[in-house]
Scaffold this active site. Structure first.
Site, PDB file in Angstrom:
ATOM      1  N   ASN A  33       0.800  -1.177   0.022  1.00  0.00           N
ATOM      2  CA  ASN A  33      -0.095  -0.064  -0.031  1.00  0.00           C
ATOM      3  C   ASN A  33       0.878   1.175   0.054  1.00  0.00           C
ATOM      4  O   ASN A  33       1.710   1.496   1.029  1.00  0.00           O
ATOM      5  CB  ASN A  33      -0.687  -0.018   1.189  1.00  0.00           C
ATOM      6  N   LYS A  85       0.062   4.318  -0.322  1.00  0.00           N
ATOM      7  CA  LYS A  85      -0.562   5.365   0.265  1.00  0.00           C
ATOM      8  C   LYS A  85      -0.351   6.673  -0.796  1.00  0.00           C
ATOM      9  O   LYS A  85      -0.233   6.523  -2.061  1.00  0.00           O
ATOM     10  CB  LYS A  85       0.063   5.743   1.580  1.00  0.00           C
ATOM     11  N   HIS A  96      -9.511   0.869   5.239  1.00  0.00           N
ATOM     12  CA  HIS A  96      -8.304   1.298   5.649  1.00  0.00           C
ATOM     13  C   HIS A  96      -8.518   2.267   6.902  1.00  0.00           C
ATOM     14  O   HIS A  96      -9.274   3.259   7.013  1.00  0.00           O
ATOM     15  CB  HIS A  96      -7.334   1.842   4.662  1.00  0.00           C
ATOM     16  N   GLU A 156      -5.135  -5.002  10.822  1.00  0.00           N
ATOM     17  CA  GLU A 156      -4.047  -3.741  11.095  1.00  0.00           C
ATOM     18  C   GLU A 156      -4.315  -2.999  12.255  1.00  0.00           C
ATOM     19  O   GLU A 156      -5.471  -1.845  12.054  1.00  0.00           O
ATOM     20  CB  GLU A 156      -4.285  -2.766   9.644  1.00  0.00           C
ATOM     21  N   GLY A 163       2.485   2.671  10.493  1.00  0.00           N
ATOM     22  CA  GLY A 163       3.435   4.000  10.319  1.00  0.00           C
ATOM     23  C   GLY A 163       4.200   4.175  11.505  1.00  0.00           C
ATOM     24  O   GLY A 163       4.640   5.431  11.692  1.00  0.00           O
TER      25      GLY A 163
END
Ligand code: 13P
Length: 252
Positions: free
Chosen positions: A9, A11, A95, A167, A173
C-alpha cells in the site's frame, strides 16, 4: 494450504513516473511463477502506468479506494468500474486512514465492499483497533463490529472473493509492530468468525497482518499459522525491500 496475499500500500506516494520505475524494478526481482498473490496499490494517478507495465505479469494491482456508486456527480471520486477498466483486481476498503482521517464509517465501508464485489473485484477489508481500544480490552469487540458491519449483507458465494487485513491502528506507520502472538491470536479469531459467517468457505479467506511490517520482522508474521500474508505500507515503497518481505511468504 490457503491463499497467501502480500500487498504494497503505497498510500499517497509516487508520481506516475516513479511508479513506473518501481514496478519495472519489482518485475526484475519477481520470478515468472509465484506461490502467493503479490499486489501493489498505487495512487489512482499511477494505476494506468502500473497496468501498462504489469499486464501479463504475475503481479496484480489494485486501488486504494473507490466510491460505492458506479457513476454520478461525485467530484473527486473514482468508481470501481473506472479502476476495473485499468485492470485493477483489488480495492482496499475500510483502511484505518480512511476511517480515521476521512470519516468513513461502517456503513460507508459496507457500501464500498458491496460495490467492489458487484464490480467483480476483490475487496481487501481492513479492520483494527486503536491503542486506547486495545488497552481497554475492547480490541476483539471493535474488530468484530467492523467485520460484521462490512460483511453482514454479503452472501457466502462471495467468500472466495474476499481478503481481510488485520491492521491494528497503533502499529500503522509507527515502527511498533504487534507482537506476533497477538497477530496470530487475532487472525485465528477472525478466521473462526469468518467460518461462522460463511461456513467452510470462510476458513479459506486470507487474513493478512499489517502494521510496521519490515524485512526484519516479516518472517515472524508471515510464518504464523493463521496469518496469510501482509499489507505493507512504508517498507513497500522500495521494491527490493518489498520483495524481501514478500519472500517470507514462501511456505517452508
Ligand atoms: P506501515 O507498514 O507503514 O505501518 O503501514 C501499514 C498500512 O497501513 C498498510 O495498509
Amino acid at each position: 494450504m490457503g491463499r497467501t496475499v502480500v500487498a504494497a500500500n503505497w498510500k499517497m506516494h509516487k508520481t506516475a513516473g516513479e511508479a513506473r520505475t518501481y514496478v519495472e524494478k519489482l518485475l526484475e526481482l519477481v520470478p515468472s511463477r509465484l506461490e502467493f498473490e503479490l499486489i501493489v496499490f498505487p495512487s489512482a494517478t499511477a494505476l494506468y502506468v502500473v497496468a501498462q507495465v504489469l499486464r501479463g505479469s504475475p503481479i496484480a494491482w489494485g486501488a486504494q479506494n473507490a466510491h460505492w456508486e458506479t457513476q454520478g456527480a461525485y467530484t473527486g471520486e473514482i468508481s470501481v468500474n473506472q479502476v476495473a477498466d485499468l485492470g485493477a483486481a483489488y480495492v482496499l476498503c475500510g483502511h484505518s486512514e480512511r476511517r480515521h482521517l476521512f470519516g468513513e464509517d461502517d456503513a460507508t465501508v459496507a457500501a464500498k465492499v458491496r460495490s467492489v464485489l458487484a464490480g467483480g473485484l476483490v475487496p481487501v477489508l481492513c479492520v483494527g483497533e486503536t491503542l486506547e481500544q486495545r488497552r481497554g480490552g475492547d480490541a476483539w469487540d471493535v474488530v468484530t463490529a467492523q467485520l460484521s458491519a462490512a460483511l453482514k449483507d454479503i452472501g457466502p458465494d462471495a467468500a472466495d472473493r474476499l481478503v481481510v487485513a488485520y491492521e491494528p491502528v497503533w502499529a500503522i506507520g509507527t515502527g511498533v509492530a504487534a507482537q506476533p502472538e497477538d497477530a496470530q491470536s487475532m487472525a485465528h479469531d477472525i478466521r473462526s468468525w469468518l467460518t461462522e459467517l460463511f461456513g467452510s468457505e470462510g476458513a479459506e479467506i486470507p487474513v493478512q497482518y499489517g502494521g510496521s511490517v519490515k524485512p526484519n520482522n516479516a518472517d515472524a508474521f508471515l510464518q504464523l499459522p493463521d496469518v496469510d500474508g501482509a499489507l505493507v505500507g512504508g517498507a513497500s515503497l522500495d521494491p527490493k525491500e518489498f520483495w524481501t518481505i514478500a519472500c517470507s511468504a514462501v511456505p517452508r
